[in-house]
Design an enzyme around this catalytic site. Structure first.
Site, short mmCIF file in Angstrom:
data_model
loop_
_atom_site.label_atom_id
_atom_site.label_comp_id
_atom_site.label_asym_id
_atom_site.label_seq_id
_atom_site.Cartn_x
_atom_site.Cartn_y
_atom_site.Cartn_z
N ASP A 66 40.19 34.71 64.19
CA ASP A 66 40.94 35.96 64.01
C ASP A 66 40.59 37.03 65.05
O ASP A 66 41.37 37.94 65.29
CB ASP A 66 40.69 36.53 62.59
CG ASP A 66 39.20 36.66 62.26
OD1 ASP A 66 38.36 36.38 63.13
OD2 ASP A 66 38.88 37.04 61.11
N HIS A 67 39.44 36.93 65.69
CA HIS A 67 39.00 37.98 66.62
C HIS A 67 39.56 37.77 68.03
O HIS A 67 40.18 38.65 68.61
CB HIS A 67 37.47 38.00 66.72
CG HIS A 67 36.77 38.68 65.57
ND1 HIS A 67 36.86 38.24 64.28
CD2 HIS A 67 35.97 39.77 65.53
CE1 HIS A 67 36.14 39.03 63.50
NE2 HIS A 67 35.58 39.97 64.23
N ASP A 121 29.72 37.89 59.73
CA ASP A 121 30.49 39.09 60.00
C ASP A 121 30.08 40.14 58.99
O ASP A 121 29.95 39.85 57.80
CB ASP A 121 31.99 38.80 59.88
CG ASP A 121 32.79 39.96 60.44
OD1 ASP A 121 33.23 39.89 61.59
OD2 ASP A 121 32.93 40.98 59.72
N ARG A 381 35.65 51.27 61.56
CA ARG A 381 34.64 51.77 62.51
C ARG A 381 35.31 52.57 63.61
O ARG A 381 36.31 52.12 64.17
CB ARG A 381 33.89 50.59 63.15
CG ARG A 381 33.01 49.93 62.16
CD ARG A 381 32.18 48.80 62.75
NE ARG A 381 31.28 48.36 61.70
CZ ARG A 381 30.85 47.13 61.53
NH1 ARG A 381 31.21 46.19 62.40
NH2 ARG A 381 30.05 46.82 60.55
N SER A 536 27.90 45.90 63.29
CA SER A 536 28.30 44.50 63.12
C SER A 536 27.11 43.56 62.98
O SER A 536 25.96 43.94 63.20
CB SER A 536 29.15 44.07 64.32
OG SER A 536 28.34 43.43 65.28
N ARG A 538 26.85 40.87 64.81
CA ARG A 538 26.85 40.00 65.99
C ARG A 538 25.43 39.68 66.46
O ARG A 538 24.65 40.56 66.83
CB ARG A 538 27.71 40.60 67.11
CG ARG A 538 27.23 41.90 67.68
CD ARG A 538 28.27 42.53 68.61
NE ARG A 538 29.44 42.95 67.84
CZ ARG A 538 30.21 43.99 68.15
NH1 ARG A 538 30.01 44.68 69.23
NH2 ARG A 538 31.23 44.33 67.39
C1 MIC Z 1 33.07 43.99 64.00
O1 MIC Z 1 33.88 44.48 63.20
O2 MIC Z 1 32.30 44.67 64.69
C2 MIC Z 1 33.03 42.49 64.14
C3 MIC Z 1 33.57 42.15 65.47
O3 MIC Z 1 33.85 41.89 63.17
C4 MIC Z 1 31.58 42.07 63.95
C5 MIC Z 1 31.31 40.67 64.25
C6 MIC Z 1 31.26 40.37 65.70
O4 MIC Z 1 30.78 41.17 66.50
O5 MIC Z 1 31.70 39.27 66.04
C7 MIC Z 1 31.01 42.33 62.57
O6 MIC Z 1 31.46 43.23 61.89
O7 MIC Z 1 30.02 41.69 62.18
FE1 SF4 Z 2 37.91 41.99 62.41
FE2 SF4 Z 2 35.52 43.19 62.26
FE3 SF4 Z 2 37.77 44.60 62.53
FE4 SF4 Z 2 37.28 43.38 60.27
S1 SF4 Z 2 36.08 45.02 61.17
S2 SF4 Z 2 39.23 43.41 61.35
S3 SF4 Z 2 36.29 41.51 60.95
S4 SF4 Z 2 36.91 43.19 64.00
#
Ligand code: MIC
Ligand code: SF4
Length: 640
Positions: A66-67, A121, A381, A536, A538
């Site tokens: 999805d990313h 995630d 965010r 996140s 990550r």
């Molecule tokens: C995000 O919302 O920052 C992400 C991208 O979904 C991350 C995961 C990632 O960095 O792959 C998260 O929330 O953990």
């Molecule tokens: Fe995707 Fe992270 Fe955004 Fe949720 S917060 S939509 S998991 S990038």
């Protein structure tokens, strides 16, 4: 004394430690379900392969894509092919690109009340809207859980949020969590599960609850959870999963470490202002501010209920001339249903730009705002630069505020519109044809995993040396997010399975010379303030610094998931015994930590001498005995 909901689920899954211990003590729990997404999943599956177990040991594991959906070159597509093949071979369901955002699809199709779920995630607690104890974790922790190992956490304190009343028209579930962020701020949930209770709970549908539990991540909470009640049953039945329902609630005489109350009927529309989710103001105070962009979607607010409310506001209207409106439906189910019932045509007629079902602009994959632009997003965010434009002014709002503002072209309080917004929970249209089952174990052995050139090996930590002398490579302040440490977005996200290539972007938002400085020094320290690594999950925010030679982060405090990611990868998360010592260290200072291995082994404070100033002080390594072993071995995989 009765049990709260969190304790009930923990007790049913406890493998190590005791719930009689006070919060903060380590416990290990059995994990029923795991999920990954593609931006963290490639690493998690490389790590799962390194563990060497042929089939997952969980009840259910799902790999979502999805990313990374832009596919501007081979990199993303390589990752998808790798994940699809590794999933099929090892007993993991594969949710194909187009099926939707992991948390939305998981809520619709897989989450179950009373189960434990970890996901690579940070917004995995979305499933808490269903009464599931769901937590974000690093990829390696997810890999271990897939292999059947316990998931270790600090036993959380439980914060009861007593909801009363009902939301007024055009006030939204988003405003509930923004109110919590206003009160508790981004560190307010650290070490806690936020458990919702009270008479107000019954008025909230599962998708609304999921919006609230989703953004508990922004409080730093370990998880957030709602009881499983008639609303949960209705939602599961509407998804054709009535058999998955079990009732679940705290005992009447349960106790909690903390309690607070929110009267839903007293809430007003709120917005998180730049650049932090806890910088919250009433929308009424922002009314009239010109709006350049509105983005609807993300795992927080892209459900059928959300999009139907937006369609009701946009019906017969046109998006303001100065404003661009994008809509990313949360899942194929949502998109197909609004396509069939006509709401999609309403959105398109009004001028919405339709994006595919995925994370999209939430993670900076397209739709970067213009310089200095005001962007209203229904996401979770608004960290500086996350949108792709460093000086963009990103506000986090409800779908209702987003839609009202898109039409007016200025910040608009949706309660000033006289629109009926009642959206009934529909009978959902179920078609799981984009979720591929794994191969039967007997057939799986023959399957080949596809590894394109973007799939590179990951770095591994070294056993902890006897002593360490190295320079300070970077000094940063409070609330550094993993988006600062390892930015995402369209340029960097495609490199998630290629750590050497990613390393050129490390800390770029903070200090563009950091990667070169770190490479020249070979090894060193990062010094930071409070809540280092918030945001996140990550693991790249640990793996890339590891690759660049970061041996320890010395901070005033750490965010939960990131701290564990550091430990798992053999980087010491050290805190100042006296936080004012932070001021005594400068960029470039040579620091020495004598008897390091011995002190870590024996759990003694660690002595630091700053060779530049001669200052000497103590650092603490506040981790469990098990985590000490990981650090001594150079990380979790080395230990295994
Ligand atoms: C995000 O919302 O920052 C992400 C991208 O979904 C991350 C995961 C990632 O960095 O792959 C998260 O929330 O953990
Ligand atoms: Fe995707 Fe992270 Fe955004 Fe949720 S917060 S939509 S998991 S990038």
């Amino acid at each position: 004394m009765g049990l709260n909901l969190t304790e009930k689920i923990l007790a049913a899954h406890l493998l190590e430690g005791s719930l009689a211990d006070p919060p903060g003590h380590e416990i290990g729990i059995r994990i029923d379900q795991t999920l990954t997404q593609d931006a963290t999943g490639t690493m998690a599956y490389l790590q799962f392969e390194a563990i060497g177990q042929p089939q997952v040991a969980t009840e259910l594991s799902v790999a979502y894509v999805d990313h990374n959906m832009l596919q501007t070159d081979f990199a993303n597509a390589d990752d998808h092919a790798y994940i699809a093949s590794v999933a099929k071979k090892h007993g993991i369901w594969y949710s194909r690109p187009g099926a939707g955002v992991c948390h939305q699809v998981h809520l619709e199709r897989f989450a179950k009340p009373g189960k434990t779920l970890i996901g690579s995630d940070s917004h995995t607690p979305t499933a808490g809207g269903m009464g599931c104890l769901a937590m974000g974790a690093g990829g390696l922790d997810v890999a271990v859980a897939m292999a059947g190992g316990p998931y270790f956490i600090a036993r959380p304190a439980v914060l009861k949020v007593e909801l009363s009343g009902e939301l007024s028209p055009s006030v939204s579930a988003k405003d509930v969590i923004l109110e919590l962020l206003r009160r508790l701020r981004v560190k307010g949930g650290v070490g806690k599960v936020i458990e919702y209770a009270g008479l107000g709970v019954a008025s909230l549908s599962v998708p609304e609850r999921a919006t609230i539990t989703n953004m508990g991540a922004e409080l730093g909470a370990t998880s957030s959870i709602f009881p499983s009640d008639a609303q949960t049953q209705a939602y599961l039945e509407a998804q054709g999963r009535g058999d998955d329902w079990v009732p679940l609630a705290a005992d009447a005489d349960a106790s909690y470490q903390e309690e607070m109350a929110i009267d839903l009927s007293a809430l007003v529309p709120l917005a998180a202002c730049p650049h932090s989710p806890d910088n919250v103001k009433p929308v009424a105070e922002l009314a009239g501010l010109p709006v350049d962009q509105v983005c609807v979607g993300s795992c927080t607010n892209s459900s059928y209920v959300d999009l139907m409310r937006i369609a009701a506001i946009l019906e017969g209207q046109t998006v303001a001339e100065r404003t661009s409106l994008t809509v990313s439906p949360g899942s194929k189910q949502v998109l197909a249903m609004i396509a069939r019932n006509g709401a999609l045509a309403t959105l398109i007629d009004a001028g919405a730009r339709l994006l595919e079902s995925g994370c999209g602009p939430c993670i900076g994959m397209g739709q970067a705002p213009a310089s200095g632009a005001v962007s209203l997003r229904t996401f979770n965010r608004n960290f500086e630069g996350r949108s792709g434009t460093k000086d963009a002014q990103v506000y986090i709002v409800s779908p209702e505020t987003a839609a009202a503002s898109a039409i007016a072209g200025v910040f608009t309080d949706p309660t000033t519109l006289d629109k009926p917004l009642d959206v009934e929970l529909p009978r959902f249209e179920v078609n799981d044809n984009m979720i591929v089952p794994p191969a039967a174990p007997a057939a799986a052995e023959q399957l080949q995993v596809v590894r394109g050139p973007n799939i590179k090996p990951f770095p591994q930590g070294q056993p902890l040396p006897d002593a360490l002398t190295a320079p300070v490579l970077l000094k940063v302040g409070d609330d550094i997010t993993t988006d600062h440490i390892m930015p995402a977005g369209a340029k960097v996200l495609p490199l998630r399975s290629n750590i050497p290539a990613m390393s050129d972007f490390c800390f770029l938002v903070v200090d563009r010379d950091f990667p070169a400085r770190a490479k020249a020094a070979g090894q060193g320290f990062v010094v930071a303030g409070e809540n280092y690594g918030q945001g996140s999950s990550r693991e790249h925010a640990a793996l890339v610094p590891l690759y660049l030679g970061v041996k320890a982060v010395i901070a005033k405090s750490f965010a939960r998931i990131h701290k564990q990611n550091l430990v798992n990868n053999g980087i010491l998360p050290l805190t100042f015994a006296d936080p004012s010592d932070y001021d005594k260290i400068s960029l470039g200072d040579e620091l020495t930590l004598p008897d390091l291995r011995e002190r870590v082994t024996e759990g003694k404070p660690i002595v630091l001498t700053d060779l530049a100033s001669g200052a000497e002080f103590e650092l603490l390594l506040d981790v469990s005995a098990r985590n000490r072993r990981y650090l001594l071995a150079g990380g979790l995989l080395n230990t295994l």
